[in-house]
Design a protein around this motif. Structure first.
Motif, PDB file in Angstrom:
ATOM      1  N   MET A  82       0.665  -1.035   0.042  1.00 21.35           N
ATOM      2  CA  MET A  82       0.020   0.024  -0.104  1.00 21.35           C
ATOM      3  C   MET A  82       0.882   1.307   0.097  1.00 21.35           C
ATOM      4  N   LEU A  83       1.983   1.152   0.742  1.00 19.51           N
ATOM      5  CA  LEU A  83       2.737   2.356   0.785  1.00 19.51           C
ATOM      6  C   LEU A  83       3.398   2.590  -0.624  1.00 19.51           C
ATOM      7  N   LEU A  84       3.873   1.445  -1.035  1.00 16.10           N
ATOM      8  CA  LEU A  84       4.572   1.485  -2.499  1.00 16.10           C
ATOM      9  C   LEU A  84       3.558   2.039  -3.449  1.00 16.10           C
ATOM     10  N   PHE A  85       2.188   1.462  -3.524  1.00 15.11           N
ATOM     11  CA  PHE A  85       1.414   2.175  -4.577  1.00 15.11           C
ATOM     12  C   PHE A  85       1.061   3.393  -4.263  1.00 15.11           C
ATOM     13  N   TYR A  86       0.689   3.903  -3.154  1.00 10.79           N
ATOM     14  CA  TYR A  86       0.550   5.175  -2.784  1.00 10.79           C
ATOM     15  C   TYR A  86       1.680   6.126  -3.264  1.00 10.79           C
ATOM     16  N   TYR A  87       2.658   6.032  -2.821  1.00  5.97           N
ATOM     17  CA  TYR A  87       3.816   6.727  -3.120  1.00  5.97           C
ATOM     18  C   TYR A  87       4.245   6.843  -4.375  1.00  5.97           C
ATOM     19  N   VAL A  88       4.521   5.524  -5.025  1.00  5.97           N
ATOM     20  CA  VAL A  88       4.930   5.561  -6.360  1.00  5.97           C
ATOM     21  C   VAL A  88       3.798   5.997  -7.294  1.00  5.97           C
ATOM     22  N   GLY A  89       2.636   5.450  -6.876  1.00  6.95           N
ATOM     23  CA  GLY A  89       1.350   5.692  -7.875  1.00  6.95           C
ATOM     24  C   GLY A  89       1.213   7.092  -8.020  1.00  6.95           C
ATOM     25  N   THR A  90       1.011   7.957  -6.643  1.00  4.62           N
ATOM     26  CA  THR A  90       0.794   9.353  -6.874  1.00  4.62           C
ATOM     27  C   THR A  90       2.375  10.230  -7.665  1.00  4.62           C
ATOM     28  N   ASP A  91       3.141   9.629  -7.202  1.00  4.96           N
ATOM     29  CA  ASP A  91       4.307  10.348  -7.834  1.00  4.96           C
ATOM     30  C   ASP A  91       4.424  10.081  -9.434  1.00  4.96           C
ATOM     31  N   LEU A  92       4.112   8.961  -9.814  1.00  6.73           N
ATOM     32  CA  LEU A  92       4.039   8.728 -11.343  1.00  6.73           C
ATOM     33  C   LEU A  92       2.875   9.469 -12.010  1.00  6.73           C
ATOM     34  N   LEU A  93       1.863   9.540 -11.299  1.00  7.69           N
ATOM     35  CA  LEU A  93       0.564  10.301 -12.043  1.00  7.69           C
ATOM     36  C   LEU A  93       0.842  11.744 -11.931  1.00  7.69           C
ATOM     37  N   SER A  94       1.643  12.540 -10.924  1.00 13.85           N
ATOM     38  CA  SER A  94       1.718  13.796 -11.011  1.00 13.85           C
ATOM     39  C   SER A  94       2.958  14.043 -12.070  1.00 13.85           C
ATOM     40  N   ARG A  95       3.907  13.084 -12.161  1.00 17.35           N
ATOM     41  CA  ARG A  95       4.816  13.346 -13.163  1.00 17.35           C
ATOM     42  C   ARG A  95       4.216  13.223 -14.669  1.00 17.35           C
ATOM     43  N   ALA A  96       3.192  12.279 -14.587  1.00 13.54           N
ATOM     44  CA  ALA A  96       2.918  12.085 -15.871  1.00 13.54           C
ATOM     45  C   ALA A  96       1.984  13.371 -16.341  1.00 13.54           C
ATOM     46  N   SER A  97       1.055  13.837 -15.469  1.00 14.41           N
ATOM     47  CA  SER A  97       0.673  15.056 -15.646  1.00 14.41           C
ATOM     48  C   SER A  97       1.266  16.377 -16.034  1.00 14.41           C
ATOM     49  N   THR A  98       2.327  16.608 -15.048  1.00 10.03           N
ATOM     50  CA  THR A  98       3.094  17.576 -15.460  1.00 10.03           C
ATOM     51  C   THR A  98       3.670  17.572 -16.832  1.00 10.03           C
ATOM     52  N   ALA A  99       4.441  16.093 -17.042  1.00  4.41           N
ATOM     53  CA  ALA A  99       4.871  15.924 -18.461  1.00  4.41           C
ATOM     54  C   ALA A  99       3.781  16.434 -19.525  1.00  4.41           C
ATOM     55  N   MET A 100       2.445  15.980 -19.237  1.00  2.00           N
ATOM     56  CA  MET A 100       1.825  16.042 -20.525  1.00  2.00           C
ATOM     57  C   MET A 100       1.060  17.655 -20.357  1.00  2.00           C
ATOM     58  N   GLY A 101       1.601  18.344 -19.483  1.00  2.00           N
ATOM     59  CA  GLY A 101       1.337  19.708 -19.377  1.00  2.00           C
ATOM     60  C   GLY A 101      -0.013  20.133 -18.623  1.00  2.00           C
ATOM     61  N   PHE A 102      -0.468  19.089 -17.728  1.00  7.12           N
ATOM     62  CA  PHE A 102      -1.645  19.496 -17.077  1.00  7.12           C
ATOM     63  C   PHE A 102      -1.416  20.050 -15.738  1.00  7.12           C
ATOM     64  N   GLY A 103      -0.195  20.361 -15.491  1.00  7.76           N
ATOM     65  CA  GLY A 103       0.385  20.710 -14.107  1.00  7.76           C
ATOM     66  C   GLY A 103       0.196  19.647 -13.182  1.00  7.76           C
ATOM     67  N   SER A 104       0.628  19.875 -11.961  1.00  7.44           N
ATOM     68  CA  SER A 104       0.603  18.848 -11.032  1.00  7.44           C
ATOM     69  C   SER A 104      -0.808  18.537 -10.567  1.00  7.44           C
ATOM     70  N   VAL A 105      -1.046  17.265 -10.297  1.00  7.86           N
ATOM     71  CA  VAL A 105      -2.495  16.890  -9.923  1.00  7.86           C
ATOM     72  C   VAL A 105      -2.595  16.639  -8.405  1.00  7.86           C
ATOM     73  N   ASN A 106      -3.616  16.600  -7.892  1.00  9.14           N
ATOM     74  CA  ASN A 106      -3.751  16.009  -6.406  1.00  9.14           C
ATOM     75  C   ASN A 106      -4.755  15.149  -6.674  1.00  9.14           C
ATOM     76  N   ILE A 107      -4.506  13.854  -6.664  1.00  5.82           N
ATOM     77  CA  ILE A 107      -5.584  12.797  -6.690  1.00  5.82           C
ATOM     78  C   ILE A 107      -6.266  12.696  -5.250  1.00  5.82           C
ATOM     79  N   ASP A 108      -7.689  12.657  -5.194  1.00  4.30           N
ATOM     80  CA  ASP A 108      -8.119  12.841  -3.776  1.00  4.30           C
ATOM     81  C   ASP A 108      -7.970  11.675  -3.031  1.00  4.30           C
ATOM     82  N   GLY A 109      -8.048  11.569  -1.775  1.00  6.05           N
ATOM     83  CA  GLY A 109      -7.509  10.580  -1.001  1.00  6.05           C
ATOM     84  C   GLY A 109      -8.280   9.148  -1.128  1.00  6.05           C
ATOM     85  N   LEU A 110      -9.669   9.524  -1.396  1.00  9.87           N
ATOM     86  CA  LEU A 110     -10.787   8.554  -1.381  1.00  9.87           C
ATOM     87  C   LEU A 110     -10.307   7.695  -2.752  1.00  9.87           C
ATOM     88  N   THR A 111      -9.879   8.284  -3.966  1.00  7.27           N
ATOM     89  CA  THR A 111      -9.476   7.497  -4.987  1.00  7.27           C
ATOM     90  C   THR A 111      -8.217   6.945  -5.002  1.00  7.27           C
TER      91      THR A 111
END
Ligand SMILES: Nc1ncnc2c1ncn2[C@@H]1O[C@H](COP(=O)(O)OP(=O)(O)OP(=O)(O)O)[C@@H](O)[C@H]1O
Ligand SMILES: [Mg+2]
Lengths: 239, 256
Positions: free
Chosen positions: A77-106
């Motif tokens: 869970m720690l791995l998915f959470y930190y790696v996952g959120t990290d990857l997601l925000s990197r991906a969205s920055t790379a695609m020009g959406f700026g940093s995202v904050n996925i909400d906690g529930l999701t």
């Protein structure tokens, strides 16, 4: 003694903590239900992929289920959470959406779902293998397209075989939500700790939380038993 | 179209690994023919029948239903594989198979079993499918059992339901693989009498059976399979009354 069992602390309105606990409890149920449903979806895809997919699909799924079952859930869970959120925000920055904050529930649902999916894949795979092969063969012999065979024959026929295992997974899902307290989700265990810390009524609050978890289990058991009766409607039990 | 044979098998071969189970079978069933396939255990009867609807993929050879040949192509593992899945599904929808172990869908009632393919494969309206299914169930003597789950019925009842499920697609040809072998002796008669009824209607059938008296009675053509080849074939009077091959003679006397 009054400080240990001061029931007024459980009152719904502040200074009681009742509302906080209930909201945390609902949050736990949401996490568990969302993660469980996601896990079932992953499990159906995973099981059919393992049984009917090509070599690449089968190998990837094998690695997935192996990792899920070998590594402690908290670590996953720690791995998915930190790696996952990290990857997601990197991906969205790379695609020009700026940093995202996925909400906690999701995020929590995704994390629980990924873990549940690994176990569900194996439960459902075993259940599909338990279907007498002639039932699936009959569907093919009548020219039913494979996607329909899956929906109309394979899945309903495997359900009774999968239910005991899937019921266990639901119980595990409800309790795994507590692990998410470590990441800071305000689910039942975290808010209980907060309430207990603030009031020093540790025993009472943890008992209260225990009762809530127990109540959830009892209600789930009733629902599962009804569903099992439905799923087994055509089966003659050999007892 | 009407003159096309219902089933035509041309030089069919099938091997499982190194075991060659069918060694070049050619066989035709014309419209309304009732072909009985007999032979010892392991002679390849089921495999032959299952190649007709491609539940088993042949290693080589051709199968045509109503003049339409299955499109197949070579595969890496030696057998042919289906080249046109839609064609196979379309043809299969009009070939009914009755299995030794019934293979009804246990999570559906008898009626639901019978309307399943008409609705979900042939696209029939539910009302019409139910109406037809009720008639068919009456016909096989299960009119009062339509809301039962198959698991709670006798083998004979289940097999009659399975026959109704096949009739519901109004099949071009019916394939029976030992339809009475899994039944208690006292239940064999009720299933045979349903099949006899269908035979009297000139429905095209291919029937694998160990019931020699029945084969002799209803078949228009009998095929004796031995070790993957057709050793002898002909009208029932000839096969049972005047068998040539010593193996067939021996087979008939051993099962009679
Ligand atoms: N899927 C399979 N894999 C390997 N061998 C098979 C397979 N299916 C059938 N065989 C073999 O092929 C041979 C013919 O089998 P088949 O089931 O066609 O015989 P049969 O004439 O129907 O016999 P029975 O009267 O016992 O039903 C047997 O030796 C059987 O072991
Ligand atoms: Mg057989």
């Amino acid at each position: 003694m009054t400080t240990i069992f001061d029931l007024s602390l459980l009152a719904f309105e502040p200074p009681g903590w009742g509302k906080v606990l209930l909201v945390g409890f609902l949050r736990s149920i949401e996490l568990a239900a969302g993660g469980y449903l996601l896990g079932i979806l992953i499990g159906i895809f995973g099981a059919t992929g393992k049984l009917y997919g090509n070599k690449v699909v089968r190998d990837l799924l094998e690695i997935y289920t192996m990792v899920i079952r070998a590594v402690p859930e908290l670590v996953l869970m720690l791995l998915f959470y930190y790696v996952g959120t990290d990857l997601l925000s990197r991906a969205s920055t790379a695609m020009g959406f700026g940093s995202v904050n996925i909400d906690g529930l999701t995020a929590g649902i995704l994390v629980i779902g990924l873990v549940q999916g690994g176990y569900a894949t194996e439960v459902i795979r075993g259940a599909i293998l338990a279907i007498p092969r002639g039932q699936i063969e009959a569907a093919h012999a009548f020219g039913m397209p494979p996607s329909k065979v899956l929906r109309r024959v394979t899945l309903p026929a495997m359900t009774p075989h999968a239910l005991p295992g899937m019921a266990n997974l639901w119980m595990i899902a409800t309790k795994d939500t507590a692990l998410l307290a470590v990441i800071g989700f305000s689910e039942l265990t975290l808010v209980t700790r907060q309430a207990a810390g603030a009031t020093q009524s540790y025993i009472m609050f943890f008992l209260a939380a225990g009762v809530l978890y127990l109540a959830l289990t009892l209600v789930s058991n009733l629902a599962l038993r009804r569903f099992e009766r439905y799923a087994r409607r055509g089966l003659v039990s050999a007892r | 179209m009407a003159n096309e044979p219902a089933i035509e098998i041309r030089d069919l071969r099938k091997r499982f690994g190194s075991l060659e189970v069918l060694k070049g079978i050619s066989l035709t069933a014309g419209q309304g023919d009732i072909v009985a396939i007999i032979g010892g255990s392991g002679s390849g009867k089921s495999t032959l029948l299952r190649c007709i609807n491609l539940l088993e993929r042949p290693t080589s050879g051709e199968v045509a239903i109503q003049g339409e040949t299955y499109r197949m192509r070579a595969s890496r593992h030696g057998d042919l594989e289906i080249a046109d899945r839609r064609q196979v599904q379309r043809i299969r929808a009009h070939l009914g198979m009755v299995f030794q172990n019934f293979n009804l869908w246990p999570h559906r009632t008898v009626l639901e079993n019978v309307i399943e393919v008409p609705i979900h494969v042939l696209g029939m309206k539910r009302d019409e499918a139910v109406h037809r299914a009720e008639k068919l169930l009456d016909r096989v003597g299960l009119g009062s059992k339509q809301s039962m789950y198959p698991g709670f019925m006798s083998g004979g009842q289940q097999q009659r339901a399975a026959i109704a499920r096949v009739l519901a697609v109004d099949p071009l040809a019916m394939l029976f693989d030992e339809p009475t072998s899994a039944l208690d002796p006292e239940l064999v008669g009720e299933v045979l009498s349903v099949i006899r009824d269908l035979a009297a209607e000139q429905r095209t059938m291919m029937l694998v059976t160990h019931e020699m008296a029945f084969a002799r009675d209803v078949a228009s053509h009998v095929v004796f399979l031995r070790e993957g080849v057709i050793e002898e074939q002909g009208p029932p009077e000839q096969i049972f009354g005047d068998p040539r091959s010593p193996h067939l003679k021996q087979f008939i006397s051993s099962v009679a």
